[in-house]
Design a protein around this motif. Sequence first.
Motif, PDB file in Angstrom:
ATOM      1  N   VAL A 120       0.841  -1.190   0.000  1.00 47.23           N
ATOM      2  CA  VAL A 120       0.000   0.000   0.000  1.00 47.23           C
ATOM      3  C   VAL A 120       0.877   1.241   0.000  1.00 47.23           C
ATOM      4  CG1 VAL A 120      -1.880  -1.175   1.172  1.00 47.23           C
ATOM      5  CG2 VAL A 120      -0.176   0.049   2.526  1.00 47.23           C
ATOM      6  N   LEU A 154      -0.697   4.383   0.926  1.00 56.16           N
ATOM      7  CA  LEU A 154      -1.343   5.338   1.842  1.00 56.16           C
ATOM      8  C   LEU A 154      -1.426   6.746   1.258  1.00 56.16           C
ATOM      9  CD1 LEU A 154       0.147   4.171   5.264  1.00 56.16           C
ATOM     10  CD2 LEU A 154      -2.099   3.653   4.318  1.00 56.16           C
ATOM     11  N   PRO A 155      -2.214   7.009   0.228  1.00 59.35           N
ATOM     12  CA  PRO A 155      -3.148   6.055  -0.368  1.00 59.35           C
ATOM     13  C   PRO A 155      -2.517   5.250  -1.500  1.00 59.35           C
ATOM     14  CG  PRO A 155      -3.491   8.188  -1.341  1.00 59.35           C
ATOM     15  CD  PRO A 155      -2.411   8.373  -0.308  1.00 59.35           C
ATOM     16  N   SER A 187      -7.529   4.047   0.347  1.00 62.46           N
ATOM     17  CA  SER A 187      -6.742   4.022   1.579  1.00 62.46           C
ATOM     18  C   SER A 187      -6.834   2.613   2.140  1.00 62.46           C
ATOM     19  CB  SER A 187      -7.293   5.042   2.582  1.00 62.46           C
ATOM     20  OG  SER A 187      -6.571   4.989   3.793  1.00 62.46           O
ATOM     21  N   PHE A 198      -4.957  -1.011   3.954  1.00 60.69           N
ATOM     22  CA  PHE A 198      -3.916  -1.546   4.831  1.00 60.69           C
ATOM     23  C   PHE A 198      -4.441  -2.810   5.486  1.00 60.69           C
ATOM     24  CE2 PHE A 198      -6.779   0.500   7.665  1.00 60.69           C
ATOM     25  CZ  PHE A 198      -6.618  -0.074   8.911  1.00 60.69           C
ATOM     26  N   THR A 207      -7.505  -6.977   1.937  1.00 58.71           N
ATOM     27  CA  THR A 207      -7.027  -5.751   2.557  1.00 58.71           C
ATOM     28  C   THR A 207      -8.168  -5.066   3.295  1.00 58.71           C
ATOM     29  OG1 THR A 207      -5.769  -3.706   2.151  1.00 58.71           O
ATOM     30  CG2 THR A 207      -7.500  -4.263   0.559  1.00 58.71           C
ATOM     31  N   PRO A 260      -9.542   4.500   7.191  1.00 58.22           N
ATOM     32  CA  PRO A 260      -8.460   5.137   7.953  1.00 58.22           C
ATOM     33  C   PRO A 260      -7.779   4.154   8.899  1.00 58.22           C
ATOM     34  CG  PRO A 260     -10.591   5.805   8.809  1.00 58.22           C
ATOM     35  CD  PRO A 260     -10.866   5.048   7.552  1.00 58.22           C
ATOM     36  N   THR A 261      -6.508   4.403   9.191  1.00 60.89           N
ATOM     37  CA  THR A 261      -5.724   3.509  10.039  1.00 60.89           C
ATOM     38  C   THR A 261      -5.729   3.954  11.497  1.00 60.89           C
ATOM     39  OG1 THR A 261      -3.692   4.768   9.658  1.00 60.89           O
ATOM     40  CG2 THR A 261      -4.194   3.008   8.104  1.00 60.89           C
TER      41      THR A 261
END
Length: 218
Positions: free
Chosen positions: A4, A6-7, A27, A29, A43, A47-48
């Motif tokens: 990834v 991010l983005p 986006s 992860f 995946t 948001p993380t």
Amino acid sequence: MAYVGLPGLYVINSDGSGNREIDSYVSAFPTVWDPKRKGVIYTSVGPTFESEDTSVDIYSVEVDVDEPRFTKLTIDGLNNVFPAVSPDGKWLAFRLGRTGHKNLYNTNAVAGEKGGLTQLTNGPCSDTLSNWSPDGGWIVFASDRHNPGSGSFGLYIIHPNGTGLRHLIHSGSAGRTNHPWFSPDGKHTVFTSDYAAVSAEPMSNPHHYQPYGERYLP
């Protein structure tokens, strides 16, 4: 390999050639390949490192087609993250915040929640970063369940049906032991830890809020 940006979601050959953009805006992860279905990765999209009620869902992505296909596997969007696919490609373990806590669940890797959902852990803790044993009999994961909310993570192991939970190891009252991964023979688990009180990137990022530490093999 899939990675990834991010983005962005990308695929590249192991020798560094053939870098392909799957989606430049998503986006996502992290990424994990399906061991049985060729060209399929899993995946989380969203948001993380957010709260339990943040909208994040798990998708399967077919990347070896002219137009990559994203298939949503989770339903409610409540922090569905860190998918881990079983060795036979049938099941997907992941972290879900549906109860207000970040616990582990198991679902059908192809149909997603529509094919059934099993809660593996419970409690006011964060159970995360799971990985399957090669024979599919165990799932190892990181958790703060020995001291919920403390930021201290240890390793735990559980059967895919939610039985047999036991504590493997942790790095002290405020330490972090994360990212477990089984050896090919299933006899060992490699993981990161701050046992040595050193960040994984002591030169480039010495003050990272989450010091993953060095790698160990018990």
